[in-house]
Design an enzyme around this catalytic site. Structure first.
Site, PDB file in Angstrom:
ATOM      1  N   GLU A   1      -2.006  -9.161  -1.095  1.00  0.00           N
ATOM      2  CA  GLU A   1      -3.447  -9.287  -0.862  1.00  0.00           C
ATOM      3  C   GLU A   1      -4.220  -9.129  -2.170  1.00  0.00           C
ATOM      4  O   GLU A   1      -5.220  -9.818  -2.392  1.00  0.00           O
ATOM      5  CB  GLU A   1      -3.888  -8.248   0.167  1.00  0.00           C
ATOM      6  CG  GLU A   1      -3.369  -8.567   1.564  1.00  0.00           C
ATOM      7  CD  GLU A   1      -3.590  -7.448   2.554  1.00  0.00           C
ATOM      8  OE1 GLU A   1      -4.081  -7.725   3.662  1.00  0.00           O
ATOM      9  OE2 GLU A   1      -3.253  -6.284   2.236  1.00  0.00           O
TER      10      GLU A   1
ATOM     11  N   GLU B   1       3.700  -5.972   7.002  1.00  0.00           N
ATOM     12  CA  GLU B   1       3.077  -4.857   7.724  1.00  0.00           C
ATOM     13  C   GLU B   1       3.562  -4.730   9.162  1.00  0.00           C
ATOM     14  O   GLU B   1       3.543  -3.633   9.732  1.00  0.00           O
ATOM     15  CB  GLU B   1       1.554  -5.019   7.711  1.00  0.00           C
ATOM     16  CG  GLU B   1       0.890  -4.771   6.366  1.00  0.00           C
ATOM     17  CD  GLU B   1       0.810  -6.007   5.486  1.00  0.00           C
ATOM     18  OE1 GLU B   1       0.074  -5.974   4.491  1.00  0.00           O
ATOM     19  OE2 GLU B   1       1.482  -7.025   5.808  1.00  0.00           O
TER      20      GLU B   1
ATOM     21  N   ALA C   1       0.847  -1.187   0.000  1.00  0.00           N
ATOM     22  CA  ALA C   1       0.000   0.000   0.000  1.00  0.00           C
ATOM     23  C   ALA C   1       0.887   1.244   0.000  1.00  0.00           C
ATOM     24  O   ALA C   1       2.081   1.179   0.291  1.00  0.00           O
ATOM     25  CB  ALA C   1      -0.902  -0.005   1.221  1.00  0.00           C
TER      26      ALA C   1
ATOM     27  N   GLY D   1      -0.230  -5.080   0.589  1.00  0.00           N
ATOM     28  CA  GLY D   1      -1.429  -4.966  -0.227  1.00  0.00           C
ATOM     29  C   GLY D   1      -1.267  -5.579  -1.601  1.00  0.00           C
ATOM     30  O   GLY D   1      -2.248  -6.030  -2.201  1.00  0.00           O
TER      31      GLY D   1
END
Length: 258
Positions: free
Chosen positions: A112, A132, A66, A109
């Site tokens: 994901e 993360e 992200a 992300g």
């Protein structure tokens, strides 16, 4: 024709190809890119001559995570109401098969997003992870849930709690990816797989995807909701602020535990 700032869109026969295009940020997933990706997927979903979809980045990174700069100073409430994670849940409702073509970094992300696709074709250089923990949070877009269902509890724990990354071959052995191919051919292999599926009976493909997802999604929705609550909660912690500011400043974080 729709124009995109962070995507490159084309059609290869009956396959819709979506390229993530933020190379200066290793294709980090910011809110605008995710909004554009949602629009592009919907457009291909509604395009009658497209039977399957491929999402790729570039050779160096599928998506390195992200966009930390965008979320570093957000509160828990701001994260909860931003809606930028919604796409990961909505992808299951795209009826056409989605294949991730992954090369280089596929982290946070990015991992994901790849797991939200239906299949993954990886190059030999692909690296998968959920780092993360290094910035004081946990995965919030399915990383703890889809990953555990795929690779098992022990390995998921190590990836989520200690930032372990998997090589492409490790990802293949634990069922995270469908196949590993040379870097020079990873995108063509993904397009070939998509083209083969797109040539099959469209209704059977659609319902086959729905049936497999139903098996996979049983109890997953509850787990995703719990993960999301914990992820948002961490944006009320001092460690989240410290972790993300340290990341942006390229220094080691000083954890306080609150």
């Amino acid at each position: 024709m729709t124009t995109y700032q962070h995507l490159l869109i084309e059609t290869r026969g009956r396959v819709g190809l979506i390229r993530l295009n933020r190379p200066q940020a290793r294709n980090a997933l910011n809110a605008e890119l995710l909004r554009e990706l949602g629009r592009a997927l919907t457009a291909f979903e509604n395009q009658a001559d497209v039977g399957a979809i491929v999402i790729c980045g570039d050779e160096k990174a599928f998506a390195a995570g992200a966009d930390i700069r965008e979320m570093a100073d957000r509160s828990a409430v701001e994260m909860m109401t931003s809606g930028h994670i919604d796409l990961f849940d909505e992808m299951v409702h795209i009826r056409k098969p989605i294949i991730a073509a992954v090369s280089g970094w596929c982290l946070g992300g990015g991992n994901e997003l790849a797991m939200s696709c239906d299949m993954i074709v990886a190059s030999e250089s692909a690296r998968f992870g959920q780092p993360e923990i290094n910035i004081g949070v946990i995965p919030g877009a399915g990383g703890t849930q889809r990953l555990t269902r795929t690779v098992g509890k022990a390995l998921a724990m190590e990836m989520v709690l200690n930032g372990r990354t998997l090589t492409a071959e490790e990802a293949l052995r634990c069922g995270l990816v469908n196949r590993v191919v040379p870097l020079a051919s990873y995108l063509e292999e993904a397009l070939k797989l998509a083209d083969e599926i797109a040539a099959r009976a469209p209704l059977a493909v659609r319902l086959g995807k729905e049936a497999v997802n139903h098996a996979h999604q049983s109890f997953l929705r509850e787990g995703l909701a719990h993960e999301r609550r914990l992820f948002y909660l961490l944006f009320g912690s001092e460690d989240q602020k410290e972790g993300m500011q340290a990341f942006l400043a390229k220094r080691a974080p000083q954890w306080k535990g609150h």
